[in-house]
Design an enzyme around this catalytic site. Structure first.
Site, mmCIF file in Angstrom:
data_model
loop_
_atom_site.group_PDB
_atom_site.id
_atom_site.type_symbol
_atom_site.label_atom_id
_atom_site.label_comp_id
_atom_site.label_asym_id
_atom_site.label_seq_id
_atom_site.Cartn_x
_atom_site.Cartn_y
_atom_site.Cartn_z
ATOM 1 N N CYS A 40 -14.777 9.965 -3.879
ATOM 2 C CA CYS A 40 -14.248 11.245 -2.855
ATOM 3 C C CYS A 40 -15.227 10.869 -2.989
ATOM 4 O O CYS A 40 -16.549 10.593 -3.307
ATOM 5 C CB CYS A 40 -13.811 12.201 -3.116
ATOM 6 S SG CYS A 40 -13.476 13.777 -2.496
ATOM 7 N N ASP A 68 -17.000 13.680 -2.392
ATOM 8 C CA ASP A 68 -17.747 15.262 -3.601
ATOM 9 C C ASP A 68 -19.137 14.681 -4.261
ATOM 10 O O ASP A 68 -19.448 13.431 -4.747
ATOM 11 C CB ASP A 68 -16.718 15.692 -3.950
ATOM 12 C CG ASP A 68 -16.605 16.978 -4.220
ATOM 13 O OD1 ASP A 68 -17.834 17.229 -5.450
ATOM 14 O OD2 ASP A 68 -16.198 17.799 -4.295
ATOM 15 N N ARG A 70 -19.808 16.233 -6.379
ATOM 16 C CA ARG A 70 -20.365 16.989 -8.199
ATOM 17 C C ARG A 70 -20.116 15.309 -8.631
ATOM 18 O O ARG A 70 -19.896 15.667 -9.710
ATOM 19 C CB ARG A 70 -18.946 17.990 -8.120
ATOM 20 C CG ARG A 70 -19.738 19.178 -7.966
ATOM 21 C CD ARG A 70 -18.035 19.803 -7.679
ATOM 22 N NE ARG A 70 -17.103 19.831 -6.713
ATOM 23 C CZ ARG A 70 -16.032 20.703 -6.618
ATOM 24 N NH1 ARG A 70 -15.562 21.423 -7.363
ATOM 25 N NH2 ARG A 70 -14.890 20.410 -5.560
ATOM 26 N N HIS A 112 -10.499 13.663 -8.533
ATOM 27 C CA HIS A 112 -11.640 14.875 -9.404
ATOM 28 C C HIS A 112 -11.163 15.608 -9.293
ATOM 29 O O HIS A 112 -10.506 15.896 -7.955
ATOM 30 C CB HIS A 112 -13.054 14.229 -8.890
ATOM 31 C CG HIS A 112 -13.262 14.711 -7.756
ATOM 32 N ND1 HIS A 112 -13.287 16.206 -7.101
ATOM 33 C CD2 HIS A 112 -12.761 14.008 -5.841
ATOM 34 C CE1 HIS A 112 -13.553 16.535 -5.512
ATOM 35 N NE2 HIS A 112 -12.602 15.050 -5.448
ATOM 36 N N CYS A 167 -10.550 18.789 -5.667
ATOM 37 C CA CYS A 167 -10.957 17.855 -4.469
ATOM 38 C C CYS A 167 -10.508 18.776 -3.543
ATOM 39 O O CYS A 167 -9.048 18.613 -2.963
ATOM 40 C CB CYS A 167 -10.397 16.870 -4.672
ATOM 41 S SG CYS A 167 -10.202 15.282 -3.030
HETATM 42 ZN ZN LIG Z 1 -13.100 15.184 -3.281
#
Ligand SMILES: [Zn+2]
Length: 205
Positions: A39, A41, A43, A98, A101
């Site tokens: 992803c 993302d 993090r 993850h 999400c």
């Molecule tokens: Zn995600």
């Protein structure tokens, strides 16, 4: 931007000199062992959680770690997969979802996507997650339902991944292995999808 410029100065002063030989080798070619699909993302920092570095991971990122199968027009993820498998000949593809999400949260509440035509269309690929939901895990607490769908999305996208022509060919030729992972931001732990039991188990047993 100041923070990034400061960071880059630090890299040039402290990191690059120590790795000069490695960068010298990498300047001419790459031979990554893993295609890592995850992803977008912020993090998820693959090199940090896996102890990898320059030249190790060929990475494809998109919201929801999607591998489209039904789009007729070209997209970045499948083009990246094709290049990694057919040209770089990576022996492993890892698809990693993850916890928490946002893409899966959006799939659960599609009204929020009304004003985001591109994200809305992209996240239609996440719908398949619903038919691969994983059992609720008490360790996920109040987020158990979301987490079961996120894991389900990994299974769904793994299926899409196997259906990519380059991947299907490489699997048939037994030169490729595909892996489905779930990364928990809170604990830092990774789970892997076990193909035999069709369940997620800790990566480190
Ligand atoms: Zn995600």
């Amino acid at each position: 931007m100041e923070r990034l410029i400061k960071g880059h100065k630090k890299f040039l002063a402290e990191v690059f000199p120590q790795r000069r030989d490695q960068y010298h080798l990498l300047a001419e070619s790459q031979a990554p062992e893993w295609l890592f699909i995850t992803c977008s993302d912020s993090r998820i920092v693959p090199d940090l959680i896996l102890g990898t570095g320059p030249g190790d991971l060929f990475i494809s990122r998109s919201i929801g770690n999607v591998v489209p199968v039904t789009m007729n027009d070209v997209d970045g993820v499948t083009a990246t997969i094709e290049y990694a498998v057919d040209v770089l000949k990576v022996p492993h593809v890892i698809l990693c979802g993850h916890s928490d999400c946002g893409a899966i949260k959006a799939a659960l509440n599609r009204q929020g996507l009304d004003k985001l035509p591109k994200a809305n269309r992209w996240l239609q690929h996440v719908e398949a997650a619903f038919s691969h939901r994983q059992p609720l895990n008490p360790d996920d607490g109040a987020h158990a339902e979301l987490c079961s769908l996120i894991r389900g999305n990994v299974v769904a996208q793994l299926k899409n991944l196997r259906a990519q022509p380059s991947v299907a060919r490489a699997l048939l030729e037994q030169r490729l292995a595909v892996h489905g992972w779930y990364y928990d931001i809170l604990s830092g732990h990774i789970e892997r999808f076990d193909e035999d039991t069709h369940r997620f188990v800790p990566l480190i047993g």
